[in-house]
Design a protein around this motif. Structure first.
Motif, PDB file in Angstrom:
ATOM      1  N   GLU A 179     -54.530  19.171  -7.801  1.00  0.00           N
ATOM      2  CA  GLU A 179     -54.087  18.915  -9.051  1.00  0.00           C
ATOM      3  C   GLU A 179     -52.796  17.924  -9.252  1.00  0.00           C
ATOM      4  O   GLU A 179     -51.841  18.403  -8.750  1.00  0.00           O
ATOM      5  N   ILE A 181     -49.796  15.617  -9.572  1.00  0.00           N
ATOM      6  CA  ILE A 181     -48.413  16.008 -10.605  1.00  0.00           C
ATOM      7  C   ILE A 181     -48.049  14.541 -10.751  1.00  0.00           C
ATOM      8  O   ILE A 181     -47.470  14.136 -11.959  1.00  0.00           O
ATOM      9  N   GLY A 291     -49.124  17.098  -5.306  1.00  0.00           N
ATOM     10  CA  GLY A 291     -49.909  17.963  -6.394  1.00  0.00           C
ATOM     11  C   GLY A 291     -49.862  19.151  -5.901  1.00  0.00           C
ATOM     12  O   GLY A 291     -49.162  19.763  -4.906  1.00  0.00           O
ATOM     13  N   LEU A 292     -50.479  20.306  -6.911  1.00  0.00           N
ATOM     14  CA  LEU A 292     -50.549  21.583  -6.549  1.00  0.00           C
ATOM     15  C   LEU A 292     -51.883  21.614  -5.954  1.00  0.00           C
ATOM     16  O   LEU A 292     -52.837  21.056  -6.264  1.00  0.00           O
ATOM     17  N   THR A 308     -49.540  30.236 -11.158  1.00  0.00           N
ATOM     18  CA  THR A 308     -50.220  28.867 -11.225  1.00  0.00           C
ATOM     19  C   THR A 308     -50.502  28.447 -12.614  1.00  0.00           C
ATOM     20  O   THR A 308     -50.352  27.223 -12.799  1.00  0.00           O
ATOM     21  N   THR A 309     -50.671  29.243 -13.597  1.00  0.00           N
ATOM     22  CA  THR A 309     -50.866  29.136 -14.851  1.00  0.00           C
ATOM     23  C   THR A 309     -49.693  28.494 -15.556  1.00  0.00           C
ATOM     24  O   THR A 309     -49.608  27.285 -16.272  1.00  0.00           O
ATOM     25  N   LEU A 311     -47.057  27.051 -13.734  1.00  0.00           N
ATOM     26  CA  LEU A 311     -46.924  25.652 -13.101  1.00  0.00           C
ATOM     27  C   LEU A 311     -47.805  24.718 -13.725  1.00  0.00           C
ATOM     28  O   LEU A 311     -47.360  23.628 -14.075  1.00  0.00           O
ATOM     29  N   ARG A 312     -49.052  24.664 -14.298  1.00  0.00           N
ATOM     30  CA  ARG A 312     -49.689  24.077 -14.857  1.00  0.00           C
ATOM     31  C   ARG A 312     -49.182  23.461 -16.125  1.00  0.00           C
ATOM     32  O   ARG A 312     -49.226  22.374 -16.674  1.00  0.00           O
ATOM     33  N   GLU A 313     -48.671  24.615 -17.032  1.00  0.00           N
ATOM     34  CA  GLU A 313     -48.175  24.317 -18.418  1.00  0.00           C
ATOM     35  C   GLU A 313     -46.831  23.444 -18.093  1.00  0.00           C
ATOM     36  O   GLU A 313     -46.566  22.712 -18.951  1.00  0.00           O
ATOM     37  N   MET A 315     -46.282  21.365 -15.727  1.00  0.00           N
ATOM     38  CA  MET A 315     -46.708  20.191 -15.205  1.00  0.00           C
ATOM     39  C   MET A 315     -47.174  19.205 -16.328  1.00  0.00           C
ATOM     40  O   MET A 315     -47.219  18.140 -16.405  1.00  0.00           O
ATOM     41  N   ALA A 316     -47.845  19.935 -17.308  1.00  0.00           N
ATOM     42  CA  ALA A 316     -48.371  18.982 -18.617  1.00  0.00           C
ATOM     43  C   ALA A 316     -47.273  18.814 -19.246  1.00  0.00           C
ATOM     44  O   ALA A 316     -47.160  17.665 -19.944  1.00  0.00           O
TER      45      ALA A 316
END
Length: 330
Positions: A179, A181, A291-292, A308-309, A311-313, A315-316
């Motif tokens: 994913e 970044i 990226g992740l 991970t959840t 981290l995605r937040e 990242m966004a």
């Protein structure tokens, strides 16, 4: 390297049919580490005959030789390399299972291990850890910082739940979920009173007359610098200190006319304006996106999934890298 090729197709439950034991896995690793049957047996508190019998019986059931014996010792052949790689992953996963069970038994929320390159360690991960610990205050997290060619193999061996890095060219990308970044902006740094520090636009040719401290040849930032000098037809610096340790580089910069190249985020965190300067360049400098990365066929633990959840937040919420936004003067 000779191979025995009499092994037939293994059924899905082959490990039950050949009576594979954890002791076999431990022996595979000991033989790979020591490359000597006597030392491998001793490390497992076994006699050499017992270790030899254990290995020989399994090879006989498989119908294929895993290790080559010769006068210099013992080493895995192609079949053995496969066995060793998966043995490391299995034993590492079992160790992580124990860590998570211990953490849960102590009232914690489990344990997570993450590997990362330098830039996201000082920005993305620090914010994500602060946030995830608001949700799971007892989650145990370990973070290792290294370069991508070191981190990704350790992910494959089960040492990490995830890494934030790049997929090395010698790895099969189909094994991972990547994913993106963003690009990693980089800066050229000198000490505050360096002869170039107050020049409005020092040229690369001028910079190349001074010593440099750079990542070793082949490292991503080093490749970017080498390409930059070659593109502008500038002779490389006569004296280069090769080190992947950012603190060594900054120590050299602080005490001499040495220049170094580091992540822009790291420069902002560590380079006090009272001691350091970032030299202006004609073009925005960056290296390929990181990226992740997680393993495609691997189920994350509840703690790792929670991190991970988050981290995605983060990242966004993270803006595009400044290197991507800046105009390219090349």
């Amino acid at each position: 390297m000779t191979q025995r090729t009499t092994m037939g197709t293994l059924p899905p439950d082959w490990f039950l049919k050949v009576r594979l034991k954890l002791r076999h896995l431990q022996l595979f690793l000991a033989l790979d580490d020591h490359r000597n049957l006597h030392r491998a047996a001793a490390s497992l508190a076994m006699s050499q005959p017992a270790a030899s019998k254990l290995l020989g019986e399994l090879e006989g059931r498989l119908g294929v030789q895993l290790f080559e014996r010769h006068s210099r010792g013992i080493e895995p052949n192609w079949y053995g390399e496969v066995a060793v790689r998966h043995a490391r992953h299995i034993l590492s996963s079992l160790q992580q299972t124990g860590d998570e069970l211990n953490a849960l038994g102590a009232g914690n929320a489990g344990a997570v291990s993450i590997g990362t390159v330098m830039a996201p360690a000082v920005t993305l991960i620090s914010r994500a850890l602060e946030r995830v610990h608001q949700q799971l205050p007892n989650l145990k997290v370990s973070v290792d910082v290294d370069v991508s060619p070191v981190l990704v193999p350790r992910l494959l061996e089960g040492e990490f739940d995830m890494v934030i890095s790049r997929i090395p060219t010698d790895q099969d990308p189909s094994r991972f979920v990547f994913e993106e970044i963003g690009e990693e902006a980089i800066s050229i740094v000198c000490r505050r009173d360096h002869p170039l520090a107050h020049k409005a636009s020092p040229s690369l040719a001028e910079m190349a007359t001074y010593p440099w401290s750079l990542q070793p040849p082949g490292a991503l930032m080093r490749q970017r610098v080498d390409h930059l000098l070659m593109y502008h037809n500038v002779t490389p610096p006569a004296r280069i200190i090769n080190t992947s340790d950012i603190l060594v580089s900054l120590a050299l910069v602080a005490r001499s006319d040495t220049l170094t190249v580091i992540s822009q985020d790291v420069a902002e965190l560590l380079c006090d304006p009272e001691r350091f300067r970032v030299l202006p360049t004609e073009e925005a400098l960056s290296v390929q996106p990181y990226g992740l990365i997680t393993l495609r066929q691997h189920r994350l633990s509840p703690g790792a999934a929670a991190l991970t959840t988050v981290l995605r937040e983060v990242m966004a919420e993270q803006p595009l890298s400044r290197a991507s936004q800046a105009p390219d003067a090349s």
